[in-house]
Enzyme design. Sequence first.
Site, PDB file in Angstrom:
ATOM      1  N   HIS A   4     -12.749  37.471  42.071  1.00  0.00           N
ATOM      2  CA  HIS A   4     -11.523  36.833  41.587  1.00  0.00           C
ATOM      3  C   HIS A   4     -10.619  37.991  41.143  1.00  0.00           C
ATOM      4  O   HIS A   4     -11.117  39.024  40.698  1.00  0.00           O
ATOM      5  CB  HIS A   4     -11.908  35.957  40.396  1.00  0.00           C
ATOM      6  CG  HIS A   4     -10.807  35.124  39.828  1.00  0.00           C
ATOM      7  ND1 HIS A   4      -9.833  35.636  39.004  1.00  0.00           N
ATOM      8  CD2 HIS A   4     -10.532  33.800  39.945  1.00  0.00           C
ATOM      9  CE1 HIS A   4      -9.017  34.663  38.640  1.00  0.00           C
ATOM     10  NE2 HIS A   4      -9.417  33.535  39.198  1.00  0.00           N
ATOM     11  N   ASP A  32     -19.125  38.681  35.984  1.00  0.00           N
ATOM     12  CA  ASP A  32     -18.156  37.600  35.846  1.00  0.00           C
ATOM     13  C   ASP A  32     -18.930  36.298  36.032  1.00  0.00           C
ATOM     14  O   ASP A  32     -19.299  35.932  37.142  1.00  0.00           O
ATOM     15  CB  ASP A  32     -17.061  37.754  36.907  1.00  0.00           C
ATOM     16  CG  ASP A  32     -16.085  36.581  36.913  1.00  0.00           C
ATOM     17  OD1 ASP A  32     -16.323  35.588  36.195  1.00  0.00           O
ATOM     18  OD2 ASP A  32     -15.078  36.663  37.648  1.00  0.00           O
ATOM     19  N   GLN A  87     -17.863  31.179  37.034  1.00  0.00           N
ATOM     20  CA  GLN A  87     -18.249  30.059  37.906  1.00  0.00           C
ATOM     21  C   GLN A  87     -19.709  29.671  37.764  1.00  0.00           C
ATOM     22  O   GLN A  87     -20.071  28.513  37.989  1.00  0.00           O
ATOM     23  CB  GLN A  87     -17.959  30.398  39.379  1.00  0.00           C
ATOM     24  CG  GLN A  87     -16.501  30.343  39.766  1.00  0.00           C
ATOM     25  CD  GLN A  87     -15.865  28.965  39.585  1.00  0.00           C
ATOM     26  OE1 GLN A  87     -16.530  27.941  39.597  1.00  0.00           O
ATOM     27  NE2 GLN A  87     -14.561  28.964  39.387  1.00  0.00           N
ATOM     28  N   LYS A 103     -14.060  25.918  32.042  1.00  0.00           N
ATOM     29  CA  LYS A 103     -14.748  25.599  33.302  1.00  0.00           C
ATOM     30  C   LYS A 103     -16.065  24.886  33.025  1.00  0.00           C
ATOM     31  O   LYS A 103     -16.754  24.451  33.945  1.00  0.00           O
ATOM     32  CB  LYS A 103     -15.012  26.877  34.092  1.00  0.00           C
ATOM     33  CG  LYS A 103     -13.722  27.601  34.447  1.00  0.00           C
ATOM     34  CD  LYS A 103     -13.854  28.392  35.696  1.00  0.00           C
ATOM     35  CE  LYS A 103     -12.679  29.312  35.886  1.00  0.00           C
ATOM     36  NZ  LYS A 103     -11.621  28.710  36.717  1.00  0.00           N
ATOM     37  N   CYS A 147      -6.723  32.735  43.611  1.00  0.00           N
ATOM     38  CA  CYS A 147      -6.748  34.031  42.911  1.00  0.00           C
ATOM     39  C   CYS A 147      -7.806  34.955  43.485  1.00  0.00           C
ATOM     40  O   CYS A 147      -8.432  35.723  42.737  1.00  0.00           O
ATOM     41  CB  CYS A 147      -6.965  33.861  41.418  1.00  0.00           C
ATOM     42  SG  CYS A 147      -5.755  32.817  40.646  1.00  0.00           S
TER      43      CYS A 147
HETATM   44  C1  LIG Z   1     -14.968  33.730  39.379  1.00  0.00           C
HETATM   45  C2  LIG Z   1     -13.849  33.636  38.403  1.00  0.00           C
HETATM   46  N1  LIG Z   1     -13.544  34.684  37.632  1.00  0.00           N
HETATM   47  C3  LIG Z   1     -12.554  34.639  36.727  1.00  0.00           C
HETATM   48  C4  LIG Z   1     -11.793  33.526  36.544  1.00  0.00           C
HETATM   49  C5  LIG Z   1     -10.691  33.542  35.536  1.00  0.00           C
HETATM   50  O1  LIG Z   1     -10.961  32.659  34.503  1.00  0.00           O
HETATM   51  P1  LIG Z   1      -9.856  32.304  33.426  1.00  0.00           P
HETATM   52  O2  LIG Z   1      -8.648  31.888  34.207  1.00  0.00           O
HETATM   53  O3  LIG Z   1     -10.447  31.176  32.658  1.00  0.00           O
HETATM   54  O4  LIG Z   1      -9.621  33.504  32.603  1.00  0.00           O
HETATM   55  C6  LIG Z   1     -12.055  32.403  37.334  1.00  0.00           C
HETATM   56  C7  LIG Z   1     -11.257  31.174  37.195  1.00  0.00           C
HETATM   57  O5  LIG Z   1     -10.279  30.915  37.799  1.00  0.00           O
HETATM   58  C8  LIG Z   1     -13.100  32.457  38.288  1.00  0.00           C
HETATM   59  O6  LIG Z   1     -13.379  31.417  39.067  1.00  0.00           O
END
Ligand SMILES: Cc1ncc(COP(=O)(O)O)c(C=O)c1O
Lengths: 457, 171
Positions: free
Chosen positions: A169, A246, A249, A272, A412
């Site tokens: 991401h 990270d 998910q 999430k 993203c």
């Molecule tokens: C794999 C992953 N990393 C990071 C994020 C970023 O999370 P957040 O927008 O809650 O900071 C997301 C969510 O969109 C994600 O799916």
Amino acid sequence: MTGLSPETVTSPTNAHGLCGPGGLPDLGAPREPITPQEVERIRRDFPILARKVRSGHELIYLDTAATAQRPSCVMDAMTWFANNNYAAVNRGAHLLGEESTEAFEDARARVARFFGATPSEIVFTSGTTAALNLIALSLGELAQGEPPASSAVPHICPGDRIVVTQAEHHANLVPWQRLAARTGAELAWIDAGPDGRLNLESLAALIDSRTRVLAFTHASNVTGAVTDVARLVEAARSVGALTVLDAAQSAPHLPVDFRALGVDLAAISAHKMLGPNGIGALYGRREVLEQLPPVFTGGSMVEIVTMTEATFCPPPGRFEAGTQPVTEAIGWAAALDYLSHLGMDRLAEREAKLTARLLDAVTGIPGVRLLGPADPADRLGVVALDIEGVHPHDAGQYLDDRGIAVRVGHHCAQPIHRALGVRASTRASVGLYNTEAEIDAFAEALANVRPYFGATQ
Amino acid sequence: MSEPSGLESLYRELILDHYRRPRGKDLAPTFDAESFQVNPVCGDEVRLRVKLGAASSDELGGTDILGQVTWTGTGCSISQASTSVMCELVRGEDLGRVAELEAAFGRLMHSRGLGLESEADEDALGDAIAFEGVAKYPARVKCALLGWMALKDALAKAVAGDSSPAPGPKG
Ligand SMILES: Cc1ncc(COP(=O)(O)O)c(C=O)c1O
């Protein structure tokens, strides 16, 4: 009135008997697989699922990977706290301030317990993005100072290497690009194969004595592919590189124990996993957090401040500058209690079945290509699709007209889309409240998308 | 005739037709100005080129007209069809008129699906009225405006004599 115990403070829904404030004991959770009756009960905890959408259609929410819906007990816990105890944490000498501080620390302890950590290893942040940026910025700060004699965290120098993966991401990529640029380190990455799974053959070439950081996602928010964390951690450890996970998910769908996974640092978002948005956490092994400098400075995170200098609190407080989001912390803890009560292993088992059904249904549709592993064992129920001849926006609009909420675009994560030969995709993602009937309705509507746009020749 | 559903009001036959057979989607090699626009939400792209011409009739008194407008791009049916319809609508018009059309289309997109107040706008927009349904879907309004933004940008550059190639990936 006497002071409320933290248990009372954070356990508003006890009265409603639904999802346990303070958490129903994990051990008491039913161990049988989740039945359709239980799913119906779960669905009743999510009032939004009863909402009618476009032209009176039932809502079919298949966008949990973007953000999960929240059960009433989460909203109730927050409202109850706001109506009874709310004040600034770590501040006032008054009763509400005391109760709020206690509730905030109680929430931290529950988050820690859920992820196999100790409370001092959990730093509240506004979410995954903030946590990952915090790590990268802190390492950048550290790199500017004198290298310490020995440290659990790297002092990044020009020529060092930071390794990420092609499946990241943007939140776990761009901060590392910036850190590399700032320090003169090289940014390298593990490629994804044609089904989105990482090509671990390249590990040996990427992980060597120059590698300082290995940052990777536990599960891709595009392909759903689950990473072999043990293998990456082992490789990183063999060269003393810092591991950053990270878990945005994976945390909502798999039992995640950071200590057991062996990572140094990790990032999660409450929204999430049935919690409120605006809160999440950075997990860090104690020795690692202790050696990271703060990034944001100001109130709450300092000990002694003179006109020219300041000393900082130990972690986690050192990384929590400013007035903290206590109501959100309480909501998140309530969400984790709800998940624990159901049992993450039971939820994972049920979601795997839904995922298998979803994969099965979509792979039979002409012109629809699955972007990600075909075997449910390798992945989560985050299912991105390329629909030949139809732009994802149009596909999403068609599905929306039938009450089906999916995500369209690059989610993203542009590099992984590019690697898979597309610009964008249509993504359906399952949550604990989805049913088999909803998966079938999605598949049926999906099969009509290409004919509708005249893409079938 | 029954009310078209939300989807039918969005995907009018005319829109799907322009999507399948886009007009003007053949980037001219020479141009007075070029613009490249991208919708960051979905990555849709339009690269558009304009060539000005002088109006010959006395009545128009030598004002600039939009002689040629060509484009290329990738994107959803709304962005692609809107750019295509726009090309047909603005080609050969004098620049004042193009600006009026652009403003009228903007009003249509911000009408929230309630239609246009002015009949003059409605008449002027011709086929572009088919995009009225888009206004009911705020997330799609940007798609419909992508080509128009490229046109506005390219014309501003052309008038300023800036014929530099627009940055961004080549279409
Ligand atoms: C794999 C992953 N990393 C990071 C994020 C970023 O999370 P957040 O927008 O809650 O900071 C997301 C969510 O969109 C994600 O799916």
